[in-house]
Each structure stands twice: as C-alpha cells, then as structure tokens.
Design a protein around this motif. Structure first.
Motif: not given
Length: 373
Positions: A230-238, A73-85
């Motif tokens: 750190d990233v919350e995923l949906n049921e069908n995601q991994s 999702t857009k929220a997941q993508e933005q959260q991932i891009r913001d992770l410092e590692y």
C-alpha cells in the motif's frame, strides 16, 4: 403433611450420615480439593510460561513495534498514519554514540536516541523495567539505562546529577554536561541514552533525514505484507520487521489441546467417581428411608446437601493451595526455566482471575452432575 413431618428427621439423618462416614467424606473432599488445585495450578503455570515467553521476546527485541521505516517523507508518514490497520505510530532519531573510554581503555558502548511519546510509552516501556524519573524534556537532560550508568562508573545514580559526556552526533564530535532526568533497566545488552525533542530540534534532526517510524500493526504477518503493497517507497527504502514465527507448530498445539482435555477429564472423573461411589454405597439405606415414608425429593435433597457441603469445603481449600503454589512455587519454576537456560530475563507472575473462576465453576458443576446422576 407427611413430607413436612419428615423434614426434621431427614436433617438428623444427614448429620448422622456425615458423622458415620467421616473417612468417605474426607475422600470426597480431598477429590474436590485435588481437582480444583490441579486445574488452577497447571493452567496458571502454562499461561504464565507463555506470557513470560512473550515478554522475553519483547525485551530481547527492545520494542513492541512490528515494523519500522527509516527516513520517511511527510507524504509517506501521513499515508501510513491514515492506514486503518496501523494501530500506533512512533518516531525516533538515532542521535549518536558516546566516544569515551573506561578506566581499562575500552570504548564505551552507549548509543544516544530520541523517542517521541508514542514510541516511548507504547513501544518501549514494556521492554524495560525499574523506571525511575521521567523522559528528558529540556535540551540538557538525558535518561540512561543501568548498563550505560555502569559503563560510566555510576553505581548510585541520583536525579538531576550532572553527567559530562563526549559523544558524536550528526554535527560531529561534541562535549556536553547533561542532567540526569531518570534511569531504567534494559535487556538489550547495550548502554542506552535518551535525549529530548528540544535537543534534536536545536541539533537539526529531521524525520526525512534522520528519523525512523515505528509501527504497531493489528494483524501480523498479514498487515506487514499489506503495508509493503500500500505504501510507495523510494529506491533506498524498505520496511524492516521481523515476522514473528509462531512458537507453536500444529503438532504442539494439538498436544496442548490434548493435555487440556486430559486434565479436565481426569478432574471430572476423579470427583464424579468418588461422589458416585459414595452415593451408591448408601443406595440400600436410601431404600429403607423410602419405605419409612421419606419422599424421593427429600432423598435427593439429602444427597445434594452433602455434596454442596463437600464442595464448600473442598473448592476454597483447593483455590487457596493453588494460589500459594501459583505465587510461590510457580515463580521458582519459571526462574529455574529462564535462568538455568542462561536467559537474562526475569520471570514475572501474571494474575489471571479467569483461571480461578473457571476452576471453581468446573468443580462445582462436576459435583452437581455427580449428585444428580
């Protein structure tokens, strides 16, 4: 005054000693050549083999990315891009596959994909070679791997040549004539085709429905564990990612360290003993020189001058021989190791100037220690 008067005489003595002890001098120079050559060549072979193993892994996997996440999702993508590692984030779409058959009636194995600039330049280009042309930018452009071109019966590709294809994308069966924007050699064993961002936009591809995020992390496997937490995923995601197994166990690393110390120790003892024995044989002669008025400083200067000359001859020759072997025999050995092991990988030679610098310093320091003992 006395030391000054003896200076020219000491120089004449040094020349006489160099001429009188030619065989011994040759042994001293040979010891320096052999040590410099041995250290440079062995470390060059070892480091190049390790680099080629890493390159093989990248080419086999087809990417340098560590982790992927499908349909973010857009929220997941933005959260991932913001992770410092997270070092780099690339995006890709699995567009479709070619549905044609070859002359023998076999279905072609060509997949169509889209990579953004980060995915293409940061994660994929290291896994391929012999890149010609550019990544597609227009809707009707396509880039193909040599495997794909071969399956299509194209042996001499040319830029901007027309390539008609029947294929499936998310909208069903399609037929389109593409323009070849480039080609490359891949190692995955599957024909690869890349289309443009413009094509994906017009075909209705979106990140949430069709996309995959590819991530390069700073520290594996620790960051792989962190990102799942750190990233919350949906049921069908991994998160998908192969946590690379260390190619060397503790025992293998210990053996490598022992080998390093053995090589360095052998080289040190070889140079040290040859020069020390050489100097020791002249102890009586140096004693006679001292009784004739030669100072201790002049005798030490005489010994050091000879040792420096040995080093100035032996080290460059050792480095030259090591260079010839490293860029001649080492590629042959690596090719034998990869090709006879039925690997499709090419053995590449990596130049490491630090190896040469350390080899020169090691031989020079050893010579200096020996003549000061």
């Amino acid at each position: 005054m006395h030391a000054s008067r003896n200076k020219k005489a000491v120089k004449r003595v040094e020349k006489g000693m160099m001429k009188a002890n030619r065989i011994r001098n040759l042994f001293a120079v040979f010891a320096i050549i052999l040590t410099t050559f041995m250290i440079t060549t062995v470390f060059s072979l070892g480091i190049n083999y390790a680099e080629n193993m890493k390159l093989m892994q990248v080419r086999t996997e087809g990417t340098t990315a560590d982790v992927s996440l499908a349909m973010p999702t857009k929220a997941q993508e933005q959260q991932i891009r913001d992770l410092e590692y997270v070092k780099t984030v690339g995006t890709q779409y699995m567009v479709g596959s070619v549905t044609e058959k070859n002359e023998e009636g076999r279905e072609l194995s060509i997949v169509l994909q889209y990579y953004d600039n980060t995915e293409w330049e940061e994660h994929y280009q290291e896994a391929i070679k012999d890149l010609e042309g550019k990544y597609p930018s227009d809707e009707n452009e396509i880039m193909l791997s040599e495997d794909a071109l071969s399956q299509l019966g194209i042996t001499e590709p040319k830029l901007n040549m027309e390539i008609p294809l029947s294929y499936y994308d998310k909208n069903g069966e399609q037929g389109k004539t593409f323009t070849l924007s480039g080609w490359f050699h891949s190692y995955t064993g599957t024909g690869m085709g890349f289309v443009s961002e413009e094509y994906c936009k017009n075909a209705g591809y979106t990140m949430a429905e069709d996309g995959v995020l590819s991530l390069s992390l700073k520290k594996m496997p620790d960051d792989f564990i962190r990102i799942q937490r750190d990233v919350e995923l949906n049921e069908n995601q991994s998160f998908s990612g192969a946590v690379s197994m260390k190619s060397s166990s503790g025992s293998v690393i210990a053996m490598e360290i022992l080998l390093v110390f053995f090589i360095i120790g052998s080289g040190y003892l070889l140079i040290y003993n040859v020069l020390y024995i050489s100097i020791s044989k002249d102890t009586r002669f140096y004693g006679l020189m001292k009784t004739m008025g030669t100072t201790q400083a002049q005798i030490k200067s005489l010994v050091k001058s000879q040792a420096v000359k040995f080093a100035c001859i032996g080290i460059p020759i050792g480095i030259l021989l090591a260079t010839v072997v490293s860029f001649g025999i080492v590629p042959f050995v690596l090719n034998q190791g990869f090709e006879e092991g039925k690997s499709m990988m090419d053995a590449e030679v990596f130049f490491h100037p630090l190896i040469y610098i350390l080899s020169i310093l090691f031989s020079a320091v050893t010579v200096w220690v020996a003549c000061n003992a």
